[in-house]
Scaffold this motif. Structure first.
Motif, PDB file in Angstrom:
ATOM      1  N   ASP A 220      30.398  49.896  37.397  1.00 47.54           N
ATOM      2  CA  ASP A 220      30.360  50.253  38.816  1.00 47.54           C
ATOM      3  C   ASP A 220      30.277  48.957  39.617  1.00 47.54           C
ATOM      4  N   PRO A 221      30.923  48.911  40.803  1.00 48.65           N
ATOM      5  CA  PRO A 221      30.857  47.666  41.595  1.00 48.65           C
ATOM      6  C   PRO A 221      29.439  47.324  42.053  1.00 48.65           C
ATOM      7  N   LEU A 222      28.516  48.264  41.914  1.00 49.84           N
ATOM      8  CA  LEU A 222      27.117  48.006  42.276  1.00 49.84           C
ATOM      9  C   LEU A 222      26.601  46.721  41.634  1.00 49.84           C
ATOM     10  N   ASP A 223      27.079  46.445  40.422  1.00 45.02           N
ATOM     11  CA  ASP A 223      26.526  45.322  39.687  1.00 45.02           C
ATOM     12  C   ASP A 223      27.226  44.005  39.992  1.00 45.02           C
ATOM     13  N   ASP A 224      28.127  43.994  40.968  1.00 40.17           N
ATOM     14  CA  ASP A 224      28.879  42.779  41.252  1.00 40.17           C
ATOM     15  C   ASP A 224      28.377  42.031  42.482  1.00 40.17           C
ATOM     16  N   GLY A 225      27.182  42.367  42.945  1.00 43.20           N
ATOM     17  CA  GLY A 225      26.596  41.621  44.060  1.00 43.20           C
ATOM     18  C   GLY A 225      27.472  41.704  45.297  1.00 43.20           C
ATOM     19  N   GLU A 226      27.625  40.552  45.957  1.00 40.84           N
ATOM     20  CA  GLU A 226      28.412  40.471  47.187  1.00 40.84           C
ATOM     21  C   GLU A 226      29.894  40.614  46.931  1.00 40.84           C
ATOM     22  N   VAL A 227      30.293  40.193  45.716  1.00 36.77           N
ATOM     23  CA  VAL A 227      31.705  39.899  45.482  1.00 36.77           C
ATOM     24  C   VAL A 227      32.444  41.148  44.997  1.00 36.77           C
ATOM     25  N   THR A 228      32.743  42.047  45.906  1.00 32.75           N
ATOM     26  CA  THR A 228      33.440  43.275  45.524  1.00 32.75           C
ATOM     27  C   THR A 228      34.662  43.491  46.418  1.00 32.75           C
ATOM     28  N   VAL A 229      35.589  44.277  45.892  1.00 32.31           N
ATOM     29  CA  VAL A 229      36.759  44.670  46.680  1.00 32.31           C
ATOM     30  C   VAL A 229      36.295  45.424  47.922  1.00 32.31           C
ATOM     31  N   GLU A 230      35.244  46.267  47.748  1.00 35.43           N
ATOM     32  CA  GLU A 230      34.690  47.025  48.874  1.00 35.43           C
ATOM     33  C   GLU A 230      34.243  46.081  49.992  1.00 35.43           C
ATOM     34  N   ASN A 231      33.771  44.877  49.625  1.00 31.33           N
ATOM     35  CA  ASN A 231      33.348  43.900  50.635  1.00 31.33           C
ATOM     36  C   ASN A 231      34.491  42.977  51.082  1.00 31.33           C
ATOM     37  N   GLY A 232      35.704  43.264  50.642  1.00 29.21           N
ATOM     38  CA  GLY A 232      36.855  42.518  51.137  1.00 29.21           C
ATOM     39  C   GLY A 232      37.334  41.372  50.261  1.00 29.21           C
ATOM     40  N   TYR A 233      36.743  41.192  49.082  1.00 28.77           N
ATOM     41  CA  TYR A 233      37.217  40.131  48.175  1.00 28.77           C
ATOM     42  C   TYR A 233      38.394  40.653  47.356  1.00 28.77           C
ATOM     43  N   ALA A 234      39.363  39.762  47.085  1.00 26.76           N
ATOM     44  CA  ALA A 234      40.479  40.149  46.228  1.00 26.76           C
ATOM     45  C   ALA A 234      40.011  40.202  44.782  1.00 26.76           C
ATOM     46  N   TYR A 236      40.448  39.838  40.636  1.00 24.69           N
ATOM     47  CA  TYR A 236      41.111  38.976  39.663  1.00 24.69           C
ATOM     48  C   TYR A 236      42.461  39.585  39.273  1.00 24.69           C
ATOM     49  N   PRO A 237      43.560  38.857  39.176  1.00 19.37           N
ATOM     50  CA  PRO A 237      43.665  37.389  39.173  1.00 19.37           C
ATOM     51  C   PRO A 237      43.843  36.761  40.561  1.00 19.37           C
ATOM     52  N   ASP A 238      43.879  37.585  41.634  1.00 20.25           N
ATOM     53  CA  ASP A 238      44.131  37.021  42.958  1.00 20.25           C
ATOM     54  C   ASP A 238      42.869  36.463  43.604  1.00 20.25           C
ATOM     55  N   GLY A 239      41.719  36.914  43.162  1.00 23.50           N
ATOM     56  CA  GLY A 239      40.473  36.492  43.781  1.00 23.50           C
ATOM     57  C   GLY A 239      39.307  36.670  42.837  1.00 23.50           C
ATOM     58  N   PRO A 240      38.078  36.469  43.362  1.00 27.71           N
ATOM     59  CA  PRO A 240      36.899  36.417  42.491  1.00 27.71           C
ATOM     60  C   PRO A 240      36.280  37.768  42.152  1.00 27.71           C
ATOM     61  N   ALA A 241      36.767  38.868  42.765  1.00 20.72           N
ATOM     62  CA  ALA A 241      36.156  40.180  42.471  1.00 20.72           C
ATOM     63  C   ALA A 241      36.641  40.694  41.116  1.00 20.72           C
ATOM     64  N   ARG A 242      36.000  41.739  40.638  1.00 24.64           N
ATOM     65  CA  ARG A 242      36.335  42.290  39.327  1.00 24.64           C
ATOM     66  C   ARG A 242      37.666  43.017  39.367  1.00 24.64           C
ATOM     67  N   ASN A 243      38.480  42.760  38.358  1.00 25.57           N
ATOM     68  CA  ASN A 243      39.703  43.536  38.213  1.00 25.57           C
ATOM     69  C   ASN A 243      39.311  44.967  37.859  1.00 25.57           C
ATOM     70  N   PRO A 244      39.865  45.961  38.602  1.00 28.06           N
ATOM     71  CA  PRO A 244      39.394  47.343  38.392  1.00 28.06           C
ATOM     72  C   PRO A 244      39.687  47.909  37.007  1.00 28.06           C
ATOM     73  N   SER A 245      40.556  47.271  36.251  1.00 29.88           N
ATOM     74  CA  SER A 245      40.835  47.795  34.903  1.00 29.88           C
ATOM     75  C   SER A 245      39.952  47.152  33.834  1.00 29.88           C
ATOM     76  N   SER A 246      39.066  46.246  34.250  1.00 31.51           N
ATOM     77  CA  SER A 246      38.201  45.538  33.302  1.00 31.51           C
ATOM     78  C   SER A 246      37.212  46.496  32.629  1.00 31.51           C
ATOM     79  N   ILE A 247      37.068  46.362  31.315  1.00 33.60           N
ATOM     80  CA  ILE A 247      36.180  47.260  30.555  1.00 33.60           C
ATOM     81  C   ILE A 247      35.127  46.438  29.819  1.00 33.60           C
TER      82      ILE A 247
END
Ligand SMILES: *[C@@H]1O[C@H](CO)[C@@H](O)[C@H](O)[C@H]1NC(C)=O
Ligand SMILES: *[C@@H]1O[C@H](CO)[C@@H](O)[C@H](O)[C@H]1NC(C)=O
Ligand SMILES: *[C@@H]1O[C@H](CO)[C@@H](O)[C@H](O)[C@H]1NC(C)=O
Ligand SMILES: *[C@@H]1O[C@H](CO)[C@@H](O)[C@H](O)[C@H]1NC(C)=O
Ligand SMILES: *[C@@H]1O[C@H](CO)[C@@H](O)[C@H](O)[C@H]1NC(C)=O
Ligand SMILES: *[C@@H]1O[C@H](CO)[C@@H](O)[C@H](O)[C@H]1NC(C)=O
Ligand SMILES: *[C@@H]1O[C@H](CO)[C@@H](O)[C@H](O)[C@H]1NC(C)=O
Ligand SMILES: *[C@@H]1O[C@H](CO)[C@@H](O)[C@H](O)[C@H]1NC(C)=O
Ligand SMILES: [Zn+2]
Length: 720
Positions: A220-234, A236-247
């Motif tokens: 869940d993006p809850l565990d990604d701190g500030e750096v989420t797509v929901e917060n406007g970060y791109a 991976y690979p375009d930016g520092p947020a988690r790629n949504p297909s990452s397992i």
């Protein structure tokens, strides 16, 4: 000797600001932070002044070579038991650097999925099939490597289950209780838990204990701190947020009950070993990890049914997906088919052992890192550590070239099959136990050497102060201008706190046999690029573009490690701070006291432990004075006596036998929490007994724990 007051991290509130998704193999973000005095931030000499030998070591770390080693490790399948060539290559490098090196092979129990699929069937009959591998990314070369195994949970059970499913929050016992209190039927259904807060295998165990038929664990993006797509970060690979297909892959063995090969718990795995049943140690129900992308439709189908997030009122229940309400369900007619067939068999794994003999062969420093990774990459976990270890071998090689020989023997370990459950290290320890407990001064572990810029370590009280001192000698990469040395960055990250050891990585077997240990690493904070832990995107490409561009943090971590190993192995006096070991014990018993006061047995008398620690403190202060004098006068005989005592005293902590229900855990000071699986419980056997409601056992273990501490104190005793 300079003395620092070092605070310790203890079991306490589960509240911890950083909620990122690590597991029991990686203790940092999930350690319990408790009250406790904080170490004062020390003034650091800048630039640091180094001895000639220290300079040779530190200057030997080259970001280009580290990058080359990283590239090698991250471009081939090296799941446990899959890659002997990589073990041989590692041995070759260490030999080239000047170490003796050989492979140690152990036949261990391994599990792989024969078939794995997961399909959502909605009430209207429409379906969604989950993808159990990450998307191929053009930018990330290893995301398209062949022979990718679907993401799986090692040691999972098998089954073809079709059932309604229930969102269970983090999957803690308290989360399940909320559902039971609300009258939600759990029996025969599938649990869907959010990663984080507790070790994944404990979530599966809790589901199984509640009669559930399967378990899904999602990111869940809850565990990604500030750096989420929901917060406007791109992403991976375009930016520092988690790629949504990452397992997030991982083992779901019951890690607080054992380490190593589950068919040989308590003895070494050899070709002719007797082998036991794995059933008590691993889940029987199937479990499957899911990406954010594939979790979304499952969560959406539960909306409007069952317990709402607000009603649940549990920390971490409500995640960070936009437009998801995190209702528990079940939703009538919304079912999941999980068809997960695991196979298990015995296969060889290969540790690499490298040695430089010291002039005192009965004093040995062991330094280890695992080599196996869940994925082709493993750039952070564990091969940032592996790349650093090769560079470290070459750094010591430079000293050897100058005719240097260490006082103490240095042993390097490159462990296989850590990810399945610390197999490589545990079997090696079990097959060398009498030797290791007679000669080992300390075990130093590095697992995720770098997944971000924030250094941290945990470990034994006597070792902490000296490890902190070495950080002050290492320059931090210029990109972090506010933090000129590694120490400055460490202090900023931890506020001077040091955690006790649980079972998160390969130190566990050493520590549980009474060997002093530390575990070092650097990770990402809530504002750093998201680390794709145990995912296909823990790759060289991610590391070199987001995790550690330029491999500068790798180099700094390696410099720190080399200084730690050099001083442990070569200082005339083993650089321990015994009074700090006493301070740490005092903090731990205060924590135990809090547990007791809040428990069903508030009158449990823990004074035997308090008295034992008083005696320990007396002996610790005494030997520190003796050591200082022996050092000042160069009294070789007395130095040898003190060094032997520094080496041996922690064996006392493991001298009273195994803990009930987990016989291979023997260190009365700390062990992984039974119901948490991540961080450490202090005085675990007492704590376990209290939690089980067994006052008699609690009293027995107060007695045994105090005996163990008295034994350690007795070893420290030096006559007048
Ligand atoms: C082992 O790892 C190396 C280096 O990453 C790689 O080149 C090789 O193909 C791997 N071997 C196997 C059997 O996958
Ligand atoms: C798994 O279960 C589903 C639903 O009961 C069934 O349709 C399917 O044939 C089963 N698959 C296997 C391989 O047994
Ligand atoms: C939620 O739980 C907290 C304690 O965990 C409690 O203080 C609070 O009153 C609860 N809120 C509701 C609405 O029940
Ligand atoms: C959430 O819902 C809003 C309003 O319906 C919509 O505009 C937005 O795109 C949705 N966000 C996501 C991530 O689905
Ligand atoms: C190191 O010491 C061990 C044990 O004493 C011995 O067997 C081995 O040959 C030595 N290795 C070297 C390179 O001297
Ligand atoms: C860490 O650094 C940040 C940014 O420079 C600063 O705001 C914060 O106060 C520091 N924290 C500590 C504990 O030093
Ligand atoms: C090593 O550091 C230098 C100097 O900062 C940099 O130019 C180079 O790209 C780095 N090498 C690698 C492989 O990252
Ligand atoms: C335990 O806690 C109680 C209550 O805070 C306190 O009175 C007592 O002194 C403590 N005992 C120890 C051994 O710390
Ligand atoms: Zn690891």
């Amino acid at each position: 000797m300079p003395r620092l007051t070092i605070s310790v991290l203890l079991l306490g509130a589960l509240a911890y600001a950083c909620q990122r998704d690590w597991d029991a193999l990686h203790r940092r973000p999930h350690q319990h932070r408790a009250r406790n005095t904080h170490a004062k931030r020390a003034e650091v000499e800048y630039p640091p002044s180094l001895s000639e030998t220290e300079s040779i070591l530190v200057n030997s770390f080259d970001n280009k070579s580290i990058s080359d080693w990283s590239y090698y490790y991250t471009h081939g399948d090296h799941l446990g038991s899959h890659n002997k060539t990589m073990a041989e290559w590692t041995a070759d490098k260490w030999r080239d650097a000047g170490f003796d090196a050989h492979l140690a092979e152990y036949p261990i129990w391994v599990t792989y999925p024969e078939h794995s699929s997961l399909t959502l069937i909605r009430p209207d009959g429409s379906t969604h099939e989950a993808n159990l591998v990450e998307d191929v990314l053009e930018e990330d070369d290893t995301s398209s490597y062949p022979n990718v195994i679907p993401a799986f949970h090692a040691m999972s059970g098998s089954g073809n289950v079709t059932a309604e499913y229930v969102y269970v929050g983090r999957g803690t016992q308290a989360d399940f209780q909320v559902l039971k209190d609300a009258g939600i039927e759990l029996e025969g259904k599938i649990a869907m838990a959010n990663y984080g807060a507790i070790y994944r295998g404990t979530k599966v165990k809790n589901a199984q204990d509640n009669g559930m038929a399967g378990c899904i664990i999602f990111t869940d993006p809850l565990d990604d701190g500030e750096v989420t797509v929901e917060n406007g970060y791109a992403a991976y690979p375009d930016g520092p947020a988690r790629n949504p297909s990452s397992i997030q892959r991982g083992s779901v063995r019951f890690s607080s009950l054992y380490s190593g090969d589950p068919t040989t718990v308590g003895w070494a795995s050899a070709p002719d070993s007797a082998r036991g049943d794995v059933a008590p140690y691993n889940p029987s129900i199937p479990s499957i990890p899911l990406s954010m992308k594939d979790a979304l439709p499952l969560l959406a189908a539960l909306q409007g049914h069952g317990v709402t997030a607000k009603e649940a009122n549990r920390s971490g229940w409500e995640g960070a997906f936009a437009n998801i309400t995190y209702d528990s369900g079940p939703a009538p007619g919304a079912v999941v088919n999980m068809n997960h067939i695991m196979n298990g068999w015995v296969a060889p794994v290969w540790d690499v052992i490298g040695v430089i003999n010291g002039t005192s062969p009965d004093e040995v420093v062991v330094v280890g890192n695992h080599r196996d990774a869940w994925v082709i990459g493993g750039a952070a976990d564990p091969n940032s550590g592996s790349a650093i270890m090769i560079e470290l071998a070459y750094a010591f090689g430079k000293l050897l070239d100058n005719g240097w020989k260490p006082r103490r023997t240095i042993v390097l370990g490159s462990w296989d099959a850590e990810e399945f459950g610390l197999q490589g290290s545990t079997e090696w320890v079990e097959s060398h136990l009498p030797w290791l407990t007679s000669v080992t001064v300390a075990y130093v572990n590095i697992d995720v050497g770098t997944s971000g810029p924030r250094p941290d370590f945990s470990g034994s009280g006597e070792i902490q102060a000296f490890v902190i001192e070495q950080m002050k000698k290492v320059l931090f990469p210029e990109a972090w201008g506010d933090f000129p040395t590694l120490y400055d960055m460490w202090y900023n990250t931890t506020e001077g706190e040091v955690a006790p050891l649980g079972s998160g990585s390969d130190y566990a077997s050493f520590y549980q046999n009474g060997i002093g240990c530390i575990d070092i690493g650097a990770s990402n904070g809530p504002t750093d690029p998201v680390y794709h832990y145990h995912s296909n995107y823990d790759s060289y490409h991610w590391m070199s573009t987001f995790g550690d561009p330029g491999f500068k943090v790798h180099a700094a971590m390696g410099q720190w490690l080399s200084l730690i190993v050099y001083h442990m192995a070569d200082d005339v006096l083993i650089p321990w701070d015994l009074p700090n070991a006493a301070t740490v014990l005092q903090a731990y018993v205060a924590e135990l006291n809090d547990t007791v006061v809040e428990s069903d047995f508030p009158d449990l008398d823990i004074s035997p432990i308090v008295d034992a620690i008083d005696e320990f403190t007396k002996q610790a202060e005494n030997i520190a004075k003796v050591a200082e004098q022996a050092h000042a006068f160069g009294d070789q005989i007395l130095l040898a006596v003190v060094n032997a005592k520094y080496r041996d005293f922690p064996r006392g902590y493991a001298s009273v036998g195994g803990m009930p229900g987990r016989e291979t855990f023997r260190n009365v000071i700390s062990a992984p929490g039974i119901d948490n699986g991540y961080g450490a419980d202090v005085f675990p056997a007492v704590t376990d007994s209290i939690n089980k409601g067994d006052q008699e056992a609690a009293e027995e273990w107060v007695g045994k724990s105090s005996k163990a501490i008295l034994r350690a104190a007795e070893v420290l005793e030096v006559g007048a």
